[in-house]
Design a protein around this motif. Structure first.
Motif, PDB file in Angstrom:
ATOM      1  N   LEU A   1       0.764  -0.998  -0.077  1.00 36.85           N
ATOM      2  CA  LEU A   1      -0.114  -0.087  -0.111  1.00 36.85           C
ATOM      3  C   LEU A   1       0.866   1.293   0.080  1.00 36.85           C
ATOM      4  O   LEU A   1       0.671   2.384  -0.543  1.00 36.85           O
ATOM      5  N   ALA A   2       1.948   1.350   0.761  1.00 34.92           N
ATOM      6  CA  ALA A   2       2.898   2.505   0.597  1.00 34.92           C
ATOM      7  C   ALA A   2       3.493   2.713  -0.583  1.00 34.92           C
ATOM      8  O   ALA A   2       3.624   3.838  -1.142  1.00 34.92           O
ATOM      9  N   LEU A   3       4.020   1.784  -1.230  1.00 32.97           N
ATOM     10  CA  LEU A   3       4.722   1.706  -2.505  1.00 32.97           C
ATOM     11  C   LEU A   3       3.413   2.252  -3.436  1.00 32.97           C
ATOM     12  O   LEU A   3       3.753   3.239  -4.168  1.00 32.97           O
ATOM     13  N   SER A   4       2.279   1.829  -3.586  1.00 34.87           N
ATOM     14  CA  SER A   4       1.381   2.226  -4.284  1.00 34.87           C
ATOM     15  C   SER A   4       0.903   3.900  -3.909  1.00 34.87           C
ATOM     16  O   SER A   4       0.782   4.716  -5.016  1.00 34.87           O
ATOM     17  N   LYS A   5       0.952   4.169  -2.679  1.00 30.87           N
ATOM     18  CA  LYS A   5       0.884   5.742  -2.471  1.00 30.87           C
ATOM     19  C   LYS A   5       1.980   6.481  -2.878  1.00 30.87           C
ATOM     20  O   LYS A   5       1.663   7.652  -3.382  1.00 30.87           O
ATOM     21  N   ILE A   6       3.255   5.876  -2.755  1.00 30.27           N
ATOM     22  CA  ILE A   6       4.277   6.897  -3.333  1.00 30.27           C
ATOM     23  C   ILE A   6       3.977   6.857  -4.762  1.00 30.27           C
ATOM     24  O   ILE A   6       4.384   7.924  -5.573  1.00 30.27           O
ATOM     25  N   LYS A   7       3.724   5.927  -5.895  1.00 29.63           N
ATOM     26  CA  LYS A   7       3.473   6.001  -7.167  1.00 29.63           C
ATOM     27  C   LYS A   7       2.508   6.947  -7.412  1.00 29.63           C
ATOM     28  O   LYS A   7       2.496   7.561  -8.406  1.00 29.63           O
ATOM     29  N   ASP A   8       1.353   6.967  -6.591  1.00 31.26           N
ATOM     30  CA  ASP A   8       0.310   7.873  -6.798  1.00 31.26           C
ATOM     31  C   ASP A   8       0.797   9.210  -6.793  1.00 31.26           C
ATOM     32  O   ASP A   8       0.430  10.241  -7.292  1.00 31.26           O
ATOM     33  N   LYS A   9       1.261   9.506  -5.867  1.00 36.07           N
ATOM     34  CA  LYS A   9       1.885  11.111  -5.385  1.00 36.07           C
ATOM     35  C   LYS A   9       2.661  11.624  -6.596  1.00 36.07           C
ATOM     36  O   LYS A   9       2.632  12.565  -6.871  1.00 36.07           O
ATOM     37  N   CYS A  10       3.481  10.649  -6.920  1.00 36.26           N
ATOM     38  CA  CYS A  10       4.350  11.154  -8.233  1.00 36.26           C
ATOM     39  C   CYS A  10       3.589  11.102  -9.507  1.00 36.26           C
ATOM     40  O   CYS A  10       3.879  11.931 -10.368  1.00 36.26           O
ATOM     41  N   GLN A  11       2.568  10.730  -9.629  1.00 35.56           N
ATOM     42  CA  GLN A  11       1.702  10.694 -10.923  1.00 35.56           C
ATOM     43  C   GLN A  11       0.769  12.018 -10.815  1.00 35.56           C
ATOM     44  O   GLN A  11       0.254  12.471 -12.054  1.00 35.56           O
ATOM     45  N   ARG A  12       0.439  12.714  -9.664  1.00 33.50           N
ATOM     46  CA  ARG A  12      -0.091  13.911  -9.698  1.00 33.50           C
ATOM     47  C   ARG A  12       0.658  15.081 -10.248  1.00 33.50           C
ATOM     48  O   ARG A  12       1.739  15.100 -10.290  1.00 33.50           O
TER      49      ARG A  12
END
Length: 194
Positions: A183-194
Motif C-alpha cells: 500500500l505504501a508503494l502504491s501511495k508513493i507511485k500515486d503521489k508522483c503521478q499527480r
C-alpha cells in the motif's frame, strides 16, 4: 510425508532423488547470504547423514568428510575457497567460512542500511519512481538476506528515508504507517503521478 524415503499418495520417492532435491536447495554462497546458505547447508547435511562432518573434525579420507566437503565446495565459488586454507576437512572449511561471514554480516547490515538511507528519490516520472522503488526493495531484500530481521514497520521506515524531505507530512505518513508495504508503494507511485 518424510524426507528420507518420502511416500506421496501411491508412489515412493527414492532416497537419491531426495538427495538431489536437497542439494539444489543450497544456494551458491555470496557476500550477502551466509545465514541462509548456512541454514540450508546444515539442513541438507543433516538429511544426508553428514552433519557430524561439520560438527567435529574427521580425517580427510573419511567418506563422511569427503561427501560433506564436496557439498561445501559445490556451493562456494572458487573466489571464496581461499578461506579454506589448505584444509580438505569439512569441519575446518565450514568453521573458517563462519568466522569470515558472521561478523561480516553485521557489518554488511550496517552498511546496507546506510546505503538504503542514502538512496534518494530525485526524479518523479513514472519510470524513475519505479526504478527507485525497485532498487530500494532490492537493497532491503539484501539486508534481510544477510541476517537482518525486521517487520513491516522497519521496512516502511527505511522506504520513507529514501523519499524527499520536502514531502514532509507525506514522508511521515509512510514512515509511521500501519499499512502494508504494498500500500505504501502504491501511495508513493500515486503521489508522483499527480
Amino acid at each position: 510425508s518424510k524426507v528420507s524415503g518420502v511416500v506421496n499418495s501411491a508412489r515412493t520417492v527414492t532416497p537419491w532423488k531426495v538427495t538431489i532435491a536437497l542439494d539444489s536447495l543450497v544456494p551458491m554462497l555470496d557476500s550477502y547470504n551466509f545465514r541462509n546458505w548456512s541454514f540450508l547447508l546444515e539442513t541438507t547435511l543433516e538429511e544426508q547423514g553428514l552433519l557430524e562432518a561439520i560438527k567435529r573434525p574427521l580425517p580427510e579420507d573419511d567418506p563422511m568428510n569427503k561427501k560433506a566437503m564436496m557439498r561445501i565446495l559445490k556451493s562456494v565459488p572458487e573466489s571464496l575457497q581461499s578461506v579454506f586454507g589448505s584444509t580438505f576437512v569439512a569441519f575446518y572449511a565450514y568453521r573458517n567460512l563462519k568466522a569470515k561471514y558472521v561478523k561480516a554480516d553485521f557489518d554488511k547490515q550496517t552498511r546496507l542500511e546506510a546505503e538504503i538511507k542514502a538512496t534518494k528519490l530525485t526524479k518523479f516520472d513514472g519510470r524513475s519512481v519505479a526504478n527507485h522503488l525497485e532498487l530500494v526493495e532490492k537493497k532491503i531484500n539484501n539486508l534481510r538476506t544477510c541476517g537482518a530481521v525486521f517487520g513491516e514497520a522497519k521496512h516502511l521506515y527505511l522506504l520513507a528515508e529514501t523519499l524527499p524531505h520536502e514531502w514532509g507530512d507525506f514522508v511521515d505518513s509512510i514512515r509511521y504507517s500501519t499499512a502494508s508495504v504494498e500500500l505504501a508503494l502504491s501511495k508513493i507511485k500515486d503521489k508522483c503521478q499527480r
